[in-house]
Design a protein around this motif. Sequence first.
Motif, PDB file in Angstrom:
ATOM      1  N   ARG A  70       0.988  -1.023  -0.059  1.00  0.00           N
ATOM      2  CA  ARG A  70       0.157   0.031   0.243  1.00  0.00           C
ATOM      3  C   ARG A  70       0.543   1.450  -0.053  1.00  0.00           C
ATOM      4  O   ARG A  70       0.481   2.026  -0.942  1.00  0.00           O
ATOM      5  N   GLU A  71       1.763   1.125   0.499  1.00  0.00           N
ATOM      6  CA  GLU A  71       2.895   2.009   0.754  1.00  0.00           C
ATOM      7  C   GLU A  71       3.420   2.788  -0.295  1.00  0.00           C
ATOM      8  O   GLU A  71       3.451   4.313  -0.586  1.00  0.00           O
ATOM      9  N   HIS A  72       3.467   1.844  -1.243  1.00  0.00           N
ATOM     10  CA  HIS A  72       4.244   2.393  -2.760  1.00  0.00           C
ATOM     11  C   HIS A  72       3.289   3.184  -4.028  1.00  0.00           C
ATOM     12  O   HIS A  72       3.536   3.436  -4.904  1.00  0.00           O
ATOM     13  N   VAL A  73       1.727   3.031  -2.994  1.00  0.00           N
ATOM     14  CA  VAL A  73       0.435   3.854  -4.119  1.00  0.00           C
ATOM     15  C   VAL A  73       1.460   5.205  -4.562  1.00  0.00           C
ATOM     16  O   VAL A  73       0.819   5.300  -5.049  1.00  0.00           O
ATOM     17  N   TYR A 122      -7.492  -6.925   3.950  1.00  0.00           N
ATOM     18  CA  TYR A 122      -8.472  -7.347   3.416  1.00  0.00           C
ATOM     19  C   TYR A 122      -9.251  -6.416   2.574  1.00  0.00           C
ATOM     20  O   TYR A 122      -8.982  -5.895   1.588  1.00  0.00           O
ATOM     21  N   ASP A 123      -9.510  -5.315   3.989  1.00  0.00           N
ATOM     22  CA  ASP A 123      -9.557  -3.453   3.401  1.00  0.00           C
ATOM     23  C   ASP A 123      -8.723  -2.771   3.416  1.00  0.00           C
ATOM     24  O   ASP A 123      -8.872  -2.053   2.302  1.00  0.00           O
ATOM     25  N   ALA A 124      -7.878  -3.452   3.492  1.00  0.00           N
ATOM     26  CA  ALA A 124      -6.332  -2.422   3.191  1.00  0.00           C
ATOM     27  C   ALA A 124      -6.158  -2.579   1.694  1.00  0.00           C
ATOM     28  O   ALA A 124      -5.387  -1.767   0.853  1.00  0.00           O
ATOM     29  N   TRP A 125      -5.640  -4.419   1.638  1.00  0.00           N
ATOM     30  CA  TRP A 125      -6.041  -4.198   0.090  1.00  0.00           C
ATOM     31  C   TRP A 125      -6.988  -3.898  -1.071  1.00  0.00           C
ATOM     32  O   TRP A 125      -6.995  -3.309  -1.927  1.00  0.00           O
ATOM     33  N   ASP A 127      -8.562  -1.299   0.330  1.00  0.00           N
ATOM     34  CA  ASP A 127      -8.464   0.088  -0.626  1.00  0.00           C
ATOM     35  C   ASP A 127      -7.181   0.820  -1.353  1.00  0.00           C
ATOM     36  O   ASP A 127      -7.199   1.846  -1.615  1.00  0.00           O
ATOM     37  N   THR A 128      -6.404   0.003  -1.121  1.00  0.00           N
ATOM     38  CA  THR A 128      -5.280   0.540  -2.598  1.00  0.00           C
ATOM     39  C   THR A 128      -5.948   0.458  -3.797  1.00  0.00           C
ATOM     40  O   THR A 128      -5.485   0.776  -4.470  1.00  0.00           O
ATOM     41  N   CYS A 129      -6.140  -0.932  -4.161  1.00  0.00           N
ATOM     42  CA  CYS A 129      -7.444  -0.962  -5.614  1.00  0.00           C
ATOM     43  C   CYS A 129      -8.024   0.103  -5.692  1.00  0.00           C
ATOM     44  O   CYS A 129      -8.364   0.735  -6.536  1.00  0.00           O
ATOM     45  N   HIS A 130      -8.911   0.722  -4.644  1.00  0.00           N
ATOM     46  CA  HIS A 130      -9.759   1.143  -4.875  1.00  0.00           C
ATOM     47  C   HIS A 130      -9.552   2.945  -4.584  1.00  0.00           C
ATOM     48  O   HIS A 130      -9.808   3.271  -5.645  1.00  0.00           O
ATOM     49  N   SER A 131      -8.052   3.156  -3.910  1.00  0.00           N
ATOM     50  CA  SER A 131      -6.698   4.278  -4.940  1.00  0.00           C
ATOM     51  C   SER A 131      -6.769   4.744  -5.701  1.00  0.00           C
ATOM     52  O   SER A 131      -6.088   5.886  -6.388  1.00  0.00           O
ATOM     53  N   CYS A 132      -6.545   3.530  -6.759  1.00  0.00           N
ATOM     54  CA  CYS A 132      -5.786   3.201  -8.136  1.00  0.00           C
ATOM     55  C   CYS A 132      -7.496   3.431  -8.963  1.00  0.00           C
ATOM     56  O   CYS A 132      -7.105   3.960 -10.442  1.00  0.00           O
ATOM     57  N   LEU A 155     -11.844  -7.940  -7.002  1.00  0.00           N
ATOM     58  CA  LEU A 155     -10.198  -8.474  -6.953  1.00  0.00           C
ATOM     59  C   LEU A 155      -9.830  -8.995  -6.007  1.00  0.00           C
ATOM     60  O   LEU A 155      -8.686  -9.674  -6.409  1.00  0.00           O
ATOM     61  N   VAL A 156      -9.740  -8.073  -4.892  1.00  0.00           N
ATOM     62  CA  VAL A 156      -9.170  -8.485  -3.958  1.00  0.00           C
ATOM     63  C   VAL A 156      -9.591 -10.327  -3.666  1.00  0.00           C
ATOM     64  O   VAL A 156      -8.955 -11.431  -2.801  1.00  0.00           O
ATOM     65  N   GLY A 157     -11.047 -10.865  -3.272  1.00  0.00           N
ATOM     66  CA  GLY A 157     -11.329 -12.070  -3.455  1.00  0.00           C
ATOM     67  C   GLY A 157     -11.047 -12.655  -4.310  1.00  0.00           C
ATOM     68  O   GLY A 157     -10.969 -14.028  -3.827  1.00  0.00           O
ATOM     69  N   ALA A 158     -10.906 -12.385  -5.707  1.00  0.00           N
ATOM     70  CA  ALA A 158     -10.245 -13.083  -6.579  1.00  0.00           C
ATOM     71  C   ALA A 158      -8.690 -13.414  -6.912  1.00  0.00           C
ATOM     72  O   ALA A 158      -8.442 -14.864  -7.121  1.00  0.00           O
ATOM     73  N   PHE A 159      -8.208 -12.733  -6.762  1.00  0.00           N
ATOM     74  CA  PHE A 159      -6.868 -12.638  -6.424  1.00  0.00           C
ATOM     75  C   PHE A 159      -6.445 -13.487  -5.429  1.00  0.00           C
ATOM     76  O   PHE A 159      -5.764 -14.828  -5.102  1.00  0.00           O
TER      77      PHE A 159
END
Length: 214
Positions: A70-73, A122-125, A127-132, A155-159
Amino acid sequence: MARARQERAEITRQAILDGAATAFDLSGFEGTSLSDVVKNAGVTKGALYFHFPSKEALARVLMDEQIQVREHVPTIEDPGLQTVIDLTHQMAHGLRSNIRIRAGIRLVIEFGSFTHPDPTPYDAWIDTCHSCLTPAQQRGDIFPSLDVQELSTLLVGAFTGIQVTSYVRTRREDLHARVTDLWKFLLPSIVPPERMNLFIPTGTPETDPPALTH
């Protein structure tokens, strides 16, 4: 002298985390004892307790580490849909080449689903997807009718499901191929046809991982 002690302490801490990762990756949270961690790390129990008060504290650090993607986004100049594609391939590479990531993901699944249910990773992942994906939708790369929060959750569930299935079937040897399949099938349903050629399901060349180390 103080600096030398700090350096030795950090070396010991990292050895403990490596030892814990080896044990958790092999046996999961419930199947791992602190004696297993001590044996793998090559330290004393006193040293372990100096750095970590419990097995759960060790597990939490390892889970937190793999969320650090997340920190890289925020450092990406123009995050978007390709960013998310690349992040899934980077995570796939980490799962195949980095035992601490493997252990962290296993712990996330166990803690998030069975042992001590906790949706935070999961929520953090998500949030990362949402921010992109939000800016991607704003510039027309994603159909405007789609709910970006729901897409991020999917996406998070699928991955998560893909990497577990890949682990069981091939010990993740086919993980990059299966992640590529995810995007090949998903992109036509979320991206307008005139924008499809902008995205690379296999990940951009600059994010290709180096040769795996085992």
